[in-house]
Write an enzyme that holds these catalytic residues in place. Structure first.
Site, PDB file in Angstrom:
ATOM      1  N   SER A   1      16.561 -40.567  32.221  1.00  0.00           N
ATOM      2  CA  SER A   1      16.103 -42.062  32.879  1.00  0.00           C
ATOM      3  C   SER A   1      17.703 -42.681  33.214  1.00  0.00           C
ATOM      4  CB  SER A   1      15.753 -42.811  31.774  1.00  0.00           C
ATOM      5  OG  SER A   1      16.881 -43.470  30.681  1.00  0.00           O
TER       6      SER A   1
ATOM      7  N   ASP B   1      13.806 -39.524  35.437  1.00  0.00           N
ATOM      8  CA  ASP B   1      12.562 -40.310  35.110  1.00  0.00           C
ATOM      9  C   ASP B   1      12.669 -41.710  35.478  1.00  0.00           C
ATOM     10  OD1 ASP B   1      10.281 -40.701  33.278  1.00  0.00           O
ATOM     11  OD2 ASP B   1      11.583 -41.389  31.696  1.00  0.00           O
TER      12      ASP B   1
ATOM     13  N   HIS C   1       4.967 -47.892  27.123  1.00  0.00           N
ATOM     14  CA  HIS C   1       6.281 -47.142  26.696  1.00  0.00           C
ATOM     15  C   HIS C   1       6.547 -47.958  25.322  1.00  0.00           C
ATOM     16  CE1 HIS C   1       6.787 -46.374  31.001  1.00  0.00           C
ATOM     17  NE2 HIS C   1       7.378 -45.265  30.688  1.00  0.00           N
ATOM     18  N   GLY C   2       7.325 -47.210  24.718  1.00  0.00           N
ATOM     19  CA  GLY C   2       8.125 -47.652  23.329  1.00  0.00           C
ATOM     20  C   GLY C   2       7.241 -47.605  22.184  1.00  0.00           C
TER      21      GLY C   2
ATOM     22  N   GLY D   1       4.515 -43.139  28.751  1.00  0.00           N
ATOM     23  CA  GLY D   1       4.245 -43.685  27.559  1.00  0.00           C
ATOM     24  C   GLY D   1       3.046 -43.117  26.451  1.00  0.00           C
TER      25      GLY D   1
ATOM     26  N   SER E   1       3.862 -41.600  23.479  1.00  0.00           N
ATOM     27  CA  SER E   1       4.154 -41.173  22.049  1.00  0.00           C
ATOM     28  C   SER E   1       3.088 -41.631  21.384  1.00  0.00           C
ATOM     29  CB  SER E   1       5.502 -41.979  21.917  1.00  0.00           C
ATOM     30  OG  SER E   1       6.713 -41.280  22.172  1.00  0.00           O
TER      31      SER E   1
ATOM     32  N   ASN F   1       4.711 -37.559  29.094  1.00  0.00           N
ATOM     33  CA  ASN F   1       5.987 -38.158  28.629  1.00  0.00           C
ATOM     34  C   ASN F   1       6.209 -38.346  27.423  1.00  0.00           C
ATOM     35  OD1 ASN F   1       6.350 -37.578  31.396  1.00  0.00           O
ATOM     36  ND2 ASN F   1       7.104 -39.692  31.889  1.00  0.00           N
ATOM     37  N   ILE F   2       7.125 -37.875  26.783  1.00  0.00           N
ATOM     38  CA  ILE F   2       7.321 -38.356  25.216  1.00  0.00           C
ATOM     39  C   ILE F   2       8.869 -38.751  24.943  1.00  0.00           C
ATOM     40  CG2 ILE F   2       7.247 -37.639  22.775  1.00  0.00           C
ATOM     41  CD1 ILE F   2       4.865 -35.536  23.815  1.00  0.00           C
ATOM     42  N   ASP F   3       9.244 -39.803  24.556  1.00  0.00           N
ATOM     43  CA  ASP F   3      10.445 -40.091  24.210  1.00  0.00           C
ATOM     44  C   ASP F   3      10.689 -40.911  23.046  1.00  0.00           C
ATOM     45  OD1 ASP F   3      13.182 -40.661  24.150  1.00  0.00           O
ATOM     46  OD2 ASP F   3      13.075 -42.245  25.911  1.00  0.00           O
TER      47      ASP F   3
HETATM   48  O1  G3H Z   1      10.276 -44.621  30.078  1.00  0.00           O
HETATM   49  C1  G3H Z   1      11.390 -44.881  29.342  1.00  0.00           C
HETATM   50  C2  G3H Z   1      11.926 -44.067  28.817  1.00  0.00           C
HETATM   51  O2  G3H Z   1      11.466 -43.983  27.284  1.00  0.00           O
HETATM   52  C3  G3H Z   1      13.428 -44.145  28.887  1.00  0.00           C
HETATM   53  O3  G3H Z   1      13.975 -44.973  28.273  1.00  0.00           O
HETATM   54  O4  G3H Z   1      15.358 -46.374  29.792  1.00  0.00           O
HETATM   55  O5  G3H Z   1      15.684 -46.645  27.442  1.00  0.00           O
HETATM   56  O6  G3H Z   1      16.385 -44.388  28.433  1.00  0.00           O
HETATM   57  P1  G3H Z   1      15.491 -45.514  28.588  1.00  0.00           P
HETATM   58  P1  13P Z   2       7.041 -43.318  25.231  1.00  0.00           P
HETATM   59  O1  13P Z   2       7.958 -44.474  25.101  1.00  0.00           O
HETATM   60  O2  13P Z   2       5.840 -43.419  24.788  1.00  0.00           O
HETATM   61  O3  13P Z   2       7.733 -42.040  24.439  1.00  0.00           O
HETATM   62  O4  13P Z   2       7.062 -42.859  26.800  1.00  0.00           O
HETATM   63  C1  13P Z   2       8.199 -42.199  27.490  1.00  0.00           C
HETATM   64  C2  13P Z   2       8.086 -42.171  29.011  1.00  0.00           C
HETATM   65  O5  13P Z   2       6.852 -42.288  29.412  1.00  0.00           O
HETATM   66  C3  13P Z   2       9.423 -41.861  29.655  1.00  0.00           C
HETATM   67  O6  13P Z   2       9.059 -42.059  31.043  1.00  0.00           O
HETATM   68 ZN    ZN Z   3       7.687 -43.548  31.434  1.00  0.00          ZN
END
Ligand code: G3H
Ligand code: 13P
Ligand code: ZN
Length: 328
Positions: free
Chosen positions: A50, A83, A183-184, A227, A229, A269-271
């Site tokens: 990102s 991203d 997200h989140g 989003g 997760s 997408n998984i963060d």
């Molecule tokens: O979509 C968002 C991702 O989880 C990246 O998050 O902007 O805090 O790196 P970040």
């Molecule tokens: P999560 O916050 O659900 O993991 O989504 C991550 C994401 O979409 C990154 O682009």
């Molecule tokens: Zn995203």
């Protein structure tokens, strides 16, 4: 092998009824955990950065760490993806730095502006040698979308009436759509959920009707879910038992993601799930070993947990284990 773009990966995923995991990377331990998991399962993988990660770690470090992972796993198809790129300039800069795929996210802008900026990025990316693939987005997700903030209640699902025109006019390679993910770690409020017989909160189902209608309008075209997760409750529990405070964290049920992966969704997408795993194990480490001060000890625990999460996602949710060879 050198970094690849998403073209062949998505073709194979679409035809095979599975999805590729796109995991966010911010530091060396996360890059290692994801690629070790993918390597052990012979799975194609997307590592995504990102603009926040780029600011935190410096883009050049992340590019070189991902290239080091490619050297460690020479047979594995690995994509380095931007991203939520929010401008042509950022996308161009990443392409010039060696990214093999970029997302231009102008989903919060008026439709015609989204088309125009996406088209400009596509022209630059597709004329680049080697060809760089481009993801764009239609519809807005609730939650924090990098620097694009959309409040709850103001989210809007993707309008299937727009997708054919958007894809034709922009020439984009894949499309992120809004079908109820966000997200989140706090994706739903308690009042949006019901409770099952064990008293556990069950979130509202994703809008599979929208996903299916989108796919009808653009058959064969790869769809992306952001989003996604699932906010594993075992990690939330460890966090809360070890000094953390994350009440009511809730994510997308994995069965729904599995179902989406069998349809037209080729990238998930998984963060947040990786962040939760790492935070849980580091918090636990500090509580169990108050004398430790060597970062390798607690970061090592965090890295091992992230690797386990990625292996689980690849095998049990995405279904892309063993698909490395048909992806390149
Ligand atoms: O979509 C968002 C991702 O989880 C990246 O998050 O902007 O805090 O790196 P970040
Ligand atoms: P999560 O916050 O659900 O993991 O989504 C991550 C994401 O979409 C990154 O682009
Ligand atoms: Zn995203």
């Amino acid at each position: 092998m050198p970094l690849v773009n998403t073209k062949k990966m998505f073709e194979a995923a679409y035809n095979g009824g599975y999805a590729i995991g796109a995991f966010n990377v911010n530091n060396m331990e996360i890059v290692q955990a994801i690629t070790e998991a993918a390597g052990e399962l012979n799975a194609p993988v997307i590592l995504q950065v990102s603009s926040g990660a780029r600011k935190y770690a410096n883009a050049k470090y992340l590019v070189h760490m991902v290239k080091a992972a490619c050297e460690n796993y020479p047979d594995l198809p690995i994509v380095l993806h931007l991203d939520h790129g929010d401008s042509f300039e950022l996308c161009k800069s990443c392409i010039d730095d060696g990214f093999t795929s970029v997302m231009i996210d102008c989903s919060s802008k008026p439709y015609e502006e989204n088309v125009a900026i996406t088209k400009k990025v596509v022209e630059y990316a597709h004329n680049h040698v080697p060809y760089v693939t481009v993801e764009a987005e239609l519809g807005t997700l609730a939650g924090v979308e990098d620097e694009v903030k959309v409040e709850f209640g103001k989210s809007s699902y993707t309008d299937p009436n727009q997708v054919e025109d958007f894809v034709k006019r922009t020439g984009v390679d894949s499309l992120a759509i809004a079908v109820g993910t966000s997200h989140g770690a706090y994706k739903f409020k308690a009042e949006q959920c019901t409770r099952n017989e064990k008293g556990i909160l069950v979130p509202p189902a994703l809008r599979f009707d929208i996903l299916k209608e989108v796919s009808k309008r653009i058959p064969g075209f790869p769809i992306v879910l952001h989003g996604s997760s699932s906010v594993p409750q075992e990690y939330v529990k460890i966090i809360n038992e070890n000094g953390g405070k994350m009440p009511d964290a809730i994510g997308i049920p994995e069965e729904q993601l599995r179902e989406a992966a069998t349809l037209s969704v080729c990238k998930i997408n998984i963060d947040s799930d990786l962040r939760l795993a790492m935070t849980a194990m580091i918090r636990k480490h500090f509580v169990e070993h108050p004398d430790h001060f060597d970062p390798r000890q607690y970061l090592g625990d965090g890295r091992a947990a992230v690797k386990e999460v990625v292996k689980h996602k690849i095998k049990d949710v995405l279904g892309c284990d063993g698909k490395a060879d048909i992806s390149k």
